[in-house]
Design a protein around this motif. Structure first.
Motif, PDB file in Angstrom:
ATOM      1  N   THR A  82       0.800  -1.225   0.000  1.00 27.77           N
ATOM      2  CA  THR A  82       0.000   0.000   0.000  1.00 27.77           C
ATOM      3  C   THR A  82       0.837   1.281   0.000  1.00 27.77           C
ATOM      4  OG1 THR A  82      -1.785  -1.158   1.079  1.00 27.77           O
ATOM      5  CG2 THR A  82      -1.831   1.225   1.210  1.00 27.77           C
ATOM      6  N   PHE A 105       0.896  -1.231  10.778  1.00 33.61           N
ATOM      7  CA  PHE A 105       0.545  -1.892   9.511  1.00 33.61           C
ATOM      8  C   PHE A 105       1.300  -3.198   9.323  1.00 33.61           C
ATOM      9  CE2 PHE A 105       4.431  -0.235   7.577  1.00 33.61           C
ATOM     10  CZ  PHE A 105       4.649   0.925   8.295  1.00 33.61           C
ATOM     11  N   ARG A 132      -1.154  -5.982   7.917  1.00 30.73           N
ATOM     12  CA  ARG A 132      -1.508  -5.697   6.532  1.00 30.73           C
ATOM     13  C   ARG A 132      -0.345  -6.074   5.605  1.00 30.73           C
ATOM     14  NH1 ARG A 132      -1.093   0.026   5.352  1.00 30.73           N
ATOM     15  NH2 ARG A 132       0.793  -0.667   4.316  1.00 30.73           N
ATOM     16  N   GLU A 186      -0.465  -8.706   2.635  1.00 32.84           N
ATOM     17  CA  GLU A 186      -0.251  -8.223   1.273  1.00 32.84           C
ATOM     18  C   GLU A 186       1.007  -8.810   0.638  1.00 32.84           C
ATOM     19  OE1 GLU A 186      -2.544  -3.916   1.721  1.00 32.84           O
ATOM     20  OE2 GLU A 186      -0.403  -3.936   1.284  1.00 32.84           O
ATOM     21  N   GLU A 233     -11.254  -1.717   5.414  1.00 32.17           N
ATOM     22  CA  GLU A 233     -10.369  -0.631   4.985  1.00 32.17           C
ATOM     23  C   GLU A 233      -9.066  -1.162   4.402  1.00 32.17           C
ATOM     24  OE1 GLU A 233     -11.860  -0.927   7.834  1.00 32.17           O
ATOM     25  OE2 GLU A 233     -12.453   0.970   8.718  1.00 32.17           O
ATOM     26  N   TYR A 234      -8.905  -2.486   4.363  1.00 30.64           N
ATOM     27  CA  TYR A 234      -7.722  -3.097   3.773  1.00 30.64           C
ATOM     28  C   TYR A 234      -8.115  -3.822   2.480  1.00 30.64           C
ATOM     29  CZ  TYR A 234      -4.666  -2.558   7.939  1.00 30.64           C
ATOM     30  OH  TYR A 234      -3.882  -2.085   8.953  1.00 30.64           O
ATOM     31  N   ALA A 240      -5.444  -6.086   0.882  1.00 29.76           N
ATOM     32  CA  ALA A 240      -5.176  -7.298   1.654  1.00 29.76           C
ATOM     33  C   ALA A 240      -6.306  -8.313   1.458  1.00 29.76           C
ATOM     34  CB  ALA A 240      -5.011  -6.947   3.126  1.00 29.76           C
TER      35      ALA A 240
END
Lengths: 639, 844
Positions: free
Chosen positions: A34, A226, A229, A233, A266-267, A270
């Motif tokens: 991100t 993060f 996440r 990811e 909100e991810y 991911a």
């Protein structure tokens, strides 16, 4: 690819994938996480691809978009393997030119000097990331794949020994798997630090033999954190593999099991990576019915959360999956006995699940090689705030805070001095400079009044007001309190109001004692972890920075110059060189002065934003107590 | 070591407060303690609900357990050692209680005058929003208040965090003041228990967490069935029954059976002053749930202002009230004129068996006519005796005994003789030769057969309205008057014993308890929604009601705003009044032609602009009407300026004290005195910081402003009397005190200042009704003289006022004031004429 029906077939597939690759073929890995995406890495990847096509070097050079390289400060980040050349800020200004330079350099076996990282201390460019202090000091055990493999391709994970741990586990007795995790002394990476193996044991031994739910808590909500996440990811299959192993250990030969990954909506990236990973794993028979041809079945569903911080609390998370309001409940009963839909449930966080396959593959002894007596292994932190090198780091447990801040983080930038670091997110506490030699592990952080939390580290310099910092974290917990229990709902409101009053100059000396009393009641009286830990930022800042509070309530002064109602900005004529930088940065045109003459600030126009002070290279801007202290008449409080 | 595992044990032994206790496995520590007579305070725990652990009052210490677990959520275990009352726990509970109170309007709880205030004002004020206990319908039974008074210190250290939510009153039957909510969760938890998926839950987070429906839809659209469980379980005044709230909780728990439909649900009623004011389910179980009619319509039907209360007979073409013997005699003679076959009886089957039995018997034996019972909830068309309907239409039936409103005007006109037994006036009663008022619902003793055939006993809870009688009694007497033998019924038991083989009523199609769409629309043939207006909003049919159109001329409202909760500042165009207004005078308003006349003190005026400004506090029907107006609306009548202006006090220094509406009232006085060159000290009294208004205006016209709040949230703690004492104590020479506010405040100021040797003027507006000296309601005793507050006042020498007499006058119309509160949901959109039980019933 065809469904894999046995461990042998998996090994064969892995060999095939490896054989099809040339280990010496150069590979450009572009960070697609991100942070780097936001800095334009996907556009850069397109440019690189176009350049390769134009030059006709697609056969010689490989290019892939990977997960997080960790050094987010330097985004967009590109590495050239297998040499390990590290380029930073690639395409920051001109993606096409940089793409061409990278391809040219890789093709010709040359290094693009200008894209190399420059050590701020030695001012020398460093070619390989293994030589950059930021990376050199880290121990990447869980993030070993992240940034190296393409998270969209299961074959890359398999080639990197992925699902080997699962293959091994399927031949073991489930109890032995639990024992191995116990032996590794893995503690929950989500914050509490409860021993994972013991948790698994409880759930395995629960009386109800109709179902076991295995949940991955990916509701990472701390401001500035993060870690989870980035793992998802960058290396989603390791999370799935960990969950499958956990399900096997907890449920096999007991009852069926079902997995859930609870992840914030909100991810989106991911979520997308996880969806793809689940699809691929199911297609290959690594997830679903008869995993690797065995009699073990396990499915995983994704449940997206709606952004409530409290849903990271396990009982609230369970309620949310059940379709109810995300609200914690009292334990007992513990989820291991009665969790999701009333069935025995085991919840671990992303990092914990991702650690599991590594332990099962290499053994508990390998895992316990690093760490401290009670905190084994490594821990991932997101290092942010007033720090030169911000990003995602993985270090052995017990590493002194000083090493993290000064060596990996490169210290506080802009010539400021280190003041404190907030660990553990809004539930954690502020650790002051005098405790910089504190070893970072569960016990020491707790002793200092903070906590490990999920691994956020927010560094603050001497321009940070600790009352303001406490106010900030309280504004977060206050608005994220679910509102169910009284001390958390009302107590955080009162704490926030008092801190806000103090920041606005409406505090009274008695507020300090009241802050302590309310904090105490909120910590003792609240139902769940959110409320119990919400006062931590207040308690720790009061513990280490009481003087700063006293300055606010007694002298109506903010020593850090942050609280606008209390301070005035002024320029020290002796230090001012008249460079005019402050003038350029002032948003309200409040600064006047001729070139090379000392400048002055018009206090009527000044909004006390601090832009001048931040931009001044000569320490000429300073703050002092505001002439007109706020009116005491407006104080609304019971005394 | 104990060789038994816990699950095989029948009992568990534990120690609570050093007391050895044995209990069953599965109990919580709280339950075990209660069984042993050890009381642990709790608000969110309820015997009918699983534990929740939100209020945190029931915290205990348990050996071996970390922190302070809640006893309501902790199951007992063998050998557990519990402490419920340590210093540390008391401290924690005190702090938690303080947290609760800081989020709940609590000024009365910390007010030093609470006991006196409640002695002089036994009834709570019918406020819009409840900003304190004195304005809260739940005051007498409030759990929060109870704990606050009995267990905790009066001096609190936390400021009140008032939420400033609007009063939610757009739904039928209920009003919700979420500013009082402590989020104990009992409402949505009971909703979930009774209905499965709850219509309400907690919305939002943090300080904005509040109980509501999904997406804030109306309750009607939310799937709510209006069973009222949430209201009945709410420990605070947050959720209230619009109809019942101001009656107080009364005597509770009289069980009976609802006879409004064939389901015959058990209900229990709350009685207040020989009146059923509300009904609710007998226990918080799914099986016991009741429908909106059983919960909300039942009491309103019984107390319908238009209830028939006397027998009437037609005399010279006019219905005339008569005694029962005369009425029976008249009806008997009338019916005796008709041949068998010319008579019929039509009654509602939603009735007790005894009434139905005697109707049938009377019809068959005494009249030799034909009997039809209409299925509950239905109308004339649903009578399944087609030949009877045809004969009625053909005019073959001459005389009808009608137990409800079943016949259309054409049929009514065609009848020769019509005897109506009913509880409300109708088209039928207008045409009737005799109208006999009947007892209904909880006024009846008897038995009810439900649609499953079960016979359920009813026991009379209250006396019948006026002279109304049970139908079986009327029919027995009629039979006697017709010289029929074999009707020796001394009491209802005789009738009950007589009944054999009565059929079970037809089931009502649908399930009223689960869906608003399935509610029966009628009772005794008449639309329920005609009597219970809020039923229109759940979709029941009704006849159009006459609505007084809002005035389109008169006095225009130029400004209308709620300055603090419950207090509205209204500026009205009234040039003549503005021209002649003097400090201390008042005006009389009538919102429309049928409104009550209400006096309001002038808070300001502008002779040039031709406007006057009033501060209106919503405290009941008439002020409520004003509150629902908005800018651009007209007020029908504004009369004024009335009353005698405040005489200019002698001396230089005047101390003015204003509380509630009185803050607005003293503003012109302060301004005038300031202009005259006096030294003005203004004291503003409010219950809490968030109800204080006009402070900045007062600073402009005063030499000193002293803020007094009852909770100490702003300024000094206390009221006007403390401020006046403070002035004297600090040596300020005051020549005159003036106090304007509620009678309690003025009375307290009077007592406090009696020995100061300083004159005191008080304004006695609160007791006025008419304002012109005609009604006499404001008659008061000043020294030895009788005065009328409206024409001789409003200002009087406070030390001469007979406060006891005045206080007794204040409560004179308490019952009528409650009855006058409109029960429409959208009563702010239109004006509904006042109907109270005082009027004659038949002239409508």
């Amino acid at each position: 690819m065809n469904r894999i029906k046995s461990v042998e077939e998996l090994n064969r597939l892995r060999d095939e994938i490896r054989a099809s690759r040339d280990p010496n073929k150069r590979c450009i890995t572009v960070c697609g996480d991100t942070g780097c995406r936001a800095a334009g890495s996907l556009d850069l990847a397109d440019k690189l691809r176009a350049e390769m096509k134009q030059q006709g070097v697609e056969g010689e050079i490989e290019m892939k978009v990977c997960g997080c390289h960790g050094f987010c400060q330097q985004a967009p980040v590109v590495a050239v393997e297998p040499e390990g050349i590290f380029y930073r800020h690639v395409g920051h200004k001109n993606p096409e030119r940089d793409a061409k330079a990278v391809i040219d350099g890789t093709r010709d076996n040359e290094t693009v000097e200008r894209l190399l990282y420059r050590d701020p201390k030695t001012k020398k460019r460093i070619k390989h990331y293994r030589d950059i202090p930021y990376y050199a000091m880290q121990t990447k055990r869980v993030l070993d794949n992240t940034g190296k493999i393409d998270p969209n391709k299961i074959e890359e994970y398999i080639a990197a020994d992925g699902y080997a741990a699962l293959a091994k586990v399927l031949s073991l007795d489930p109890g032995d798997v639990v024992d191995e995790i116990k032996k590794a002394d893995l503690r929950g990476r989500g914050g509490g630090g409860f021993p994972t193996g013991i948790k698994w044991g409880f759930c395995r031994e629960a009386d109800d033999q109709t179902m076991r739910y295995i949940i991955c808590n990916a509701d990472e909500g701390d401001p500035g954190a993060f870690m989870d996440r980035s793992i998802i990811e960058g290396d989603p299959h390791s999370v799935l593999e960990g969950m499958i192993i956990g399900a096997y250990a907890i449920s096999h030969r007991v009852c069926p099991a079902q997995g859930y990954i609870y992840i914030r909506a909100e991810y989106p990236l991911a979520v997308q990576k996880l969806r793809k990973a689940i699809e691929q794993a199911e297609e290959l028979g690594l997830l679903g019915d008869n995993i690797l041809g065995s009699d073990f079945n396990f499915h995983i569903k994704i449940k997206q959360g709606a952004g409530a911080f409290v849903c990271g609390e396990e009982t609230a998370l369970i309620a949310s999956i059940e379709g109810k309001r995300g609200m914690p409940r009292s334990r007992p009963p513990f989820p291991a006995v009665s969790g999701l839909f009333g069935k025995p449930t085991n919840i671990n966080n992303v990092e914990t699940w991702a650690t599991v396959p590594r332990i099962m593959k290499r053994g508990a002894d390998w895992f316990t090689e690093v760490g401290t007596e009670k905190s084994k292994g490594t821990k991932i932190f997101s290092l942010v705030g007033k720090i030169s090198n911000s990003g995602l780091i993985e270090v052995p447990m017990g590493m002194p805070l000083r090493t993290i801040v000064e060596e990996i983080g490169g210290g506080v930038p802009d010539g400021r001095t280190f003041k404190a670091v907030q660990t553990g997110g809004p539930s954690g506490g502020c650790i002051p400079a005098e405790l910089l030699d504190l070893p970072v592990d569960y016990e020491h952080l707790k002793e200092a009044g903070s906590m490990m939390g999920s691994g956020g580290m927010v560094v603050m310099d001497d321009y940070s007001c600790m009352v303001d910092v406490a106010r900030y974290f309280l504004s977060f917990t206050e608005s994220e309190s679910c509102g169910k229990c009284v001390p958390c709902r009302m107590g955080t409101q009162h704490l926030l109001n008092m801190l806000t009053d103090i920041c606005h100059g409406h505090g009274t000396p008695s507020d300090i004692e009241r802050l302590r009393n309310i904090s105490d009641a909120v910590a003792k009286g609240s139902l769940c972890g959110l409320g119990q830990t919400a006062p931590n930022p207040v308690i720790t800042t009061l513990r280490y920075f009481e003087d700063e509070y006293r300055a606010h309530v007694e002298d109506r002064d903010c020593p850090a110059g942050v609280c606008r109602d209390l301070v005035m900005y002024e320029i020290e004529p002796e230090n001012c060189t008249g460079c005019g930088v402050c003038q350029l940065n002032c948003p309200t045109l409040a600064i006047a002065g001729e070139k090379k003459e000392p400048h002055i600030i018009d206090s009527a126009l000044c909004i006390r934003c601090g832009a001048c002070r931040d931009s001044c290279k000569f320490e000429a801007v300073f703050t002092h107590v505001h002439e007109n202290t706020p009116d005491d008449q407006s104080i609304v409080s019971r005394t | 070591m104990n060789s038994f595992s816990e699950s095989t044990m029948d009992t568990i032994s534990l120690t609570i407060d050093n007391q050895q206790i044995t209990t069953e496995p599965g109990r919580t520590v709280l339950q075990a303690a209660e069984e042993a007579g050890i009381s642990i305070p709790t608000i969110c725990a309820h015997e009918d609900l699983p534990s929740y652990g939100a209020c945190r009052m029931c915290v205990v210490e348990i050996e071996g357990m970390r922190g302070y677990p809640t006893s309501c959520t902790t199951p007992v275990s063998e050998g557990m050692v519990v402490q419920t009352d340590t210093t540390e726990l008391r401290k924690l509970r005190n702090q938690v209680m303080e947290f609760i109170l800081s989020g709940h309007p609590d000024s009365c709880l910390v007010c030093d005058h609470r006991e006196d205030c409640e002695k002089y004002r036994p009834n709570v004020t019918k406020a819009g929003r409840s900003t304190r206990c004195g304005f809260c319908s739940n005051r007498d039974v409030c759990m929060v208040r109870n704990y606050a008074i009995t267990c905790y210190e009066r001096h609190l250290n936390l400021p009140t965090l008032y939420c400033h939510y609007n009063l939610e009153r757009d739904d039928p039957f209920m009003e919700r003041d979420l500013n009082l909510c402590i989020l104990c969760g009992l409402c949505w938890r009971i909703c979930e228990k009774i209905h499965g998926s709850p219509a309400i839950s907690i919305n939002n987070r943090g300080r904005w967490a509040k109980v509501g429906t999904a997406f804030n839809s109306s309750y009607v659209d939310s799937g709510c069935t209006f069973c009222g469980a949430c209201i009945d379980i709410c420990p605070t005044g947050t959720l209230t029954d619009r109809y019942a709230r101001w009656y107080g909780k009364g005597n509770f728990g009289w069980e009976t059976v609802c006879t409004l439909c064939p389901e015959g649900c058990k209900i229990k009623s709350t009685l207040s002053d020989n009146k059923v004011v509300s009904t609710e389910m007998i226990s918080f179980d799914r099986e016991s749930r009741i429908c909106a009619l059983g919960r909300f319509a039942y009491a309103q039907l019984m107390n319908a202002p238009k209830r028939l209360k006397r027998p009437y007979i037609r005399d010279n073409d006019e219905l005339t009230p008569v005694s029962w013997p005369d009425a029976i005699d008249f009806v008997a003679k009338k019916l005796a004129e008709y041949e068998p076959g010319q008579c019929a009886t039509i009654v509602d089957s939603a009735n007790i068996r005894e009434n139905l039995h005697l109707y049938r018997r009377f019809t068959e034996e005494a009249m030799q006519g034909r009997f039809a019972s209409v299925p509950a909830g239905d109308g004339f068309d649903d009578i399944d005796d087609e030949s009877l309907k045809a004969d009625l239409q053909a005019g073959k039936i001459k005389a009808v005994v009608l137990g409800g409103d079943y016949l259309d005007p054409e049929l009514l006109e065609g009848l020769d003789c019509l005897i109506v037994l009913d509880y409300l006036p109708s088209a039928a009663t207008k045409r009737a030769d005799a109208v006999l008022p009947v007892a209904i619902l909880a006024e009846l003793t008897g038995t009810f057969r439900d649609d499953a055939g079960e016979i359920k006993p009813l026991k009379r809870a209250v006396d019948a309205a006026g002279e109304a009688r049970p139908e079986w009694m009327i029919l027995r007497d009629l039979a006697g008057a017709l010289n029929r033998n074999g009707w020796p019924y001394d009491d209802i038991n005789g009738v009950t014993e007589d009944i054999t083989n009565d059929p079970a009523p037809q089931p009502w199609p649908g399930s009223p308890r689960d869906s608003l769409k399935d509610l029966p629309p009628r009772f005794r043939g008449a639309y329920l929604a005609d009597t219970v207006p809020a039923l229109k909003d759940v979709g029941l049919p009704s006849h159009p009601t006459p609505i007084h159109p809002r005035p389109t001329t008169g006095f225009k409202i130029l400004k209308h705003e709620e300055v603090v909760p419950n207090f509205f500042l209204i500026t009205i165009e009234a040039p003549k009044i503005a021209q002649y207004a003097r400090p201390g005078q008042f005006v009389i308003l009538m919102v429309d032609e049928t409104s009550e006349r209400v006096p309001f003190t002038l808070a300001d005026w502008d002779a040039e602009a031709g406007t006057i400004t009033l501060i209106i506090e919503e405290v009941g029907r008439s002020s409520g009407e004003l509150v629902f107006l908005s800018e651009g609306d007209f007020i029908a009548h504004v009369t004024g300026p009335l009353g005698v202006e405040l005489p200019v006090p002698e001396g230089d220094t005047i101390a003015l004290g204003g509380g509630c509406y009185g803050i607005g009232a003293i503003y012109p006085i302060a301004r005038e005195l300031k202009q005259l060159g006096k030294k003005v000290i203004t004291v503003l009294e409010a219950c809490s910081s968030y109800t204080l208004y006009m402070e900045s205006q007062f600073r402009e016209v005063s030499d000193e402003v002293i803020i007094m709040t009852k909770d100490g949230g702003k300024g000094m703690k206390g009221g006007v009397q403390e401020a006046f004492t403070h002035l004297v104590d600090r040596g300020t020479k005051v020549d005159q005190f003036v106090a304007v506010g509620c009678t309690f405040m003025m009375r307290m100021v009077t007592e406090t200042t009696r020995n100061f040797g300083i004159p005191l003027q008080v304004a006695l507006n609160p007791i006025m009704v008419d304002g012109t000296g005609m009604c006499g309601a404001c008659r008061i005793t000043i020294g030895d003289e009788t005065k009328f507050a409206c024409i001789d006042g409003p200002f009087f020498d406070g030390h001469q006022v007979d406060w006891d007499e005045l206080g007794s006058r204040r409560g004179a119309y308490a019952a009528e004031e409650i009855e006058a509160i409109p029960q429409d949901t959208h009563h702010h959109e239109k004006l509904v004429p006042i109907t109270t039980s005082g009027g004659c019933a038949l002239d409508d």
